[in-house]
Design an enzyme around this catalytic site. Structure first.
Site, short mmCIF file in Angstrom:
data_model
loop_
_atom_site.label_atom_id
_atom_site.label_comp_id
_atom_site.label_asym_id
_atom_site.label_seq_id
_atom_site.Cartn_x
_atom_site.Cartn_y
_atom_site.Cartn_z
CG ASN A 119 -0.19 -0.12 2.52
OD1 ASN A 119 0.49 0.81 2.94
ND2 ASN A 119 -0.29 -1.28 3.16
CG ASP B 181 2.05 -5.65 2.80
OD1 ASP B 181 3.28 -5.76 2.85
OD2 ASP B 181 1.44 -4.62 3.14
CB THR C 240 -6.37 -9.77 -8.27
OG1 THR C 240 -5.23 -10.53 -7.84
CG2 THR C 240 -6.10 -9.18 -9.64
CE1 TYR D 76 -5.40 -1.63 -1.22
CE2 TYR D 76 -3.75 -1.31 -2.92
CZ TYR D 76 -4.21 -1.09 -1.63
OH TYR D 76 -3.45 -0.32 -0.77
N1 AR6 Z 1 1.37 -15.86 -2.69
C1 AR6 Z 1 0.90 -15.44 -3.89
N2 AR6 Z 1 -0.28 -14.81 -4.03
C2 AR6 Z 1 -1.02 -14.58 -2.92
C3 AR6 Z 1 -0.59 -14.98 -1.62
C4 AR6 Z 1 0.69 -15.64 -1.54
N3 AR6 Z 1 1.19 -16.05 -0.36
N4 AR6 Z 1 -1.54 -14.59 -0.72
C5 AR6 Z 1 -2.52 -13.98 -1.42
N5 AR6 Z 1 -2.22 -13.99 -2.75
P1 AR6 Z 1 -3.53 -8.88 -1.91
P2 AR6 Z 1 -3.84 -6.29 -3.29
C6 AR6 Z 1 -2.98 -13.43 -3.90
O1 AR6 Z 1 -4.76 -8.64 -1.11
O2 AR6 Z 1 -5.16 -6.67 -3.85
C7 AR6 Z 1 -2.65 -5.56 1.80
O3 AR6 Z 1 -3.33 -5.32 2.98
C8 AR6 Z 1 -4.43 -13.04 -3.66
O4 AR6 Z 1 -5.26 -14.17 -3.85
O5 AR6 Z 1 -2.34 -9.42 -1.21
O6 AR6 Z 1 -2.84 -5.62 -4.20
C9 AR6 Z 1 -1.66 -4.44 1.46
O7 AR6 Z 1 -1.08 -3.89 2.61
C10 AR6 Z 1 -4.67 -11.98 -4.72
O8 AR6 Z 1 -5.01 -12.58 -5.99
O9 AR6 Z 1 -3.02 -7.51 -2.63
C11 AR6 Z 1 -2.51 -3.46 0.72
O10 AR6 Z 1 -3.15 -2.59 1.62
C12 AR6 Z 1 -3.29 -11.34 -4.91
O11 AR6 Z 1 -2.36 -12.19 -4.24
C13 AR6 Z 1 -3.52 -4.32 -0.01
O12 AR6 Z 1 -3.59 -5.55 0.73
C14 AR6 Z 1 -3.19 -9.94 -4.33
O13 AR6 Z 1 -3.93 -9.83 -3.13
C15 AR6 Z 1 -3.09 -4.65 -1.42
O14 AR6 Z 1 -4.13 -5.34 -2.07
#
Ligand code: AR6
Length: 181
Positions: free
Chosen positions: A32, A42, A126, A129
């Site tokens: 973020n 994250d 995805t 967000y």
């Molecule tokens: N390895 C690979 N992909 C993953 C994993 C993992 N261990 N865990 C989840 N995913 P997100 P964003 C997938 O929410 O949408 C945080 O709070 C998940 O299924 O991690 O960019 C940050 O601090 C999804 O398809 O990231 C920000 O505030 C993808 O990774 C916010 O979330 C991204 O999900 C960012 O949101």
């Protein structure tokens, strides 16, 4: 299980797995703007990597949406964490596609500056967000492929998809891109 395509002597891979387990030179964090540890990717990166990553990120301060910054990787298997900030999805007409492409391009540019051979990405934006996978996948893949085509580094980009639905969405998007080119 995985998919691999070659472009200009470089490689793009799609695999199903966990970004925190990758031994590429860098992994990308779905961060973020405030670079404050959150959930999803994250949370997993900071939990496994330990406190040094957040300490370094705190010194950097802010990272605007569409940009990316680099820290070390603490206890992770990789050398660097590249924190990329994707857009929060609103309606798809608020600049989200451009900002998502920019987040990938910026992360790739950080890897290029460090002359890294390999980098692994999660599917930015995805999760929390809310960016629909079907919209995000072609943007991610297009951006990565044109970077690989035109730059010397990185030589390998691995998209690490969490679960079958994400993997299948990216595989389908890659097949459709291949048909067009
Ligand atoms: N390895 C690979 N992909 C993953 C994993 C993992 N261990 N865990 C989840 N995913 P997100 P964003 C997938 O929410 O949408 C945080 O709070 C998940 O299924 O991690 O960019 C940050 O601090 C999804 O398809 O990231 C920000 O505030 C993808 O990774 C916010 O979330 C991204 O999900 C960012 O949101």
């Amino acid at each position: 299980m995985g998919v691999r395509v070659q472009i200009n002597g470089k490689t793009l891979e799609l695999v199903m797995g966990d970004i925190t387990e990758q031994d590429t030179d860098a992994i990308v964090n779905a961060a973020n703007e405030r670079l404050i540890p959150g959930g999803g990717v994250d949370g997993a990166i900071h939990r496994k990597g330990g406190p040094s990553i957040a300490e370094e990120a705190r010194k950097i301060g802010l990272c605007p949406t569409g940009k990316a910054v680099v820290t070390g990787a603490g206890h992770l298997k990789t050398r660097y964490v590249i924190h990329a900030v994707g857009p929060i999805y609103r309606d798809g007409k608020s600049g989200e596609p451009e900002l998502l492409a920019s987040a990938y391009r910026e992360a790739l540019t950080r890897a290029e500056e460090l002359k890294l051979n390999s980098i692994a990405f999660p599917s930015l934006s995805t999760g929390a967000y809310g960016y629909p996978l079907e919209g995000a996948a072609p943007i991610a893949l297009n951006t990565i492929l044109s970077f690989l085509k035109n730059r010397e580094y990185p030589r390998l980009v691995r998209m690490v998809l969490w679960g079958e639905a994400a993997f299948l969405a990216y595989r389908k998007a890659l097949e459709e891109l291949a048909k067009k080119n």
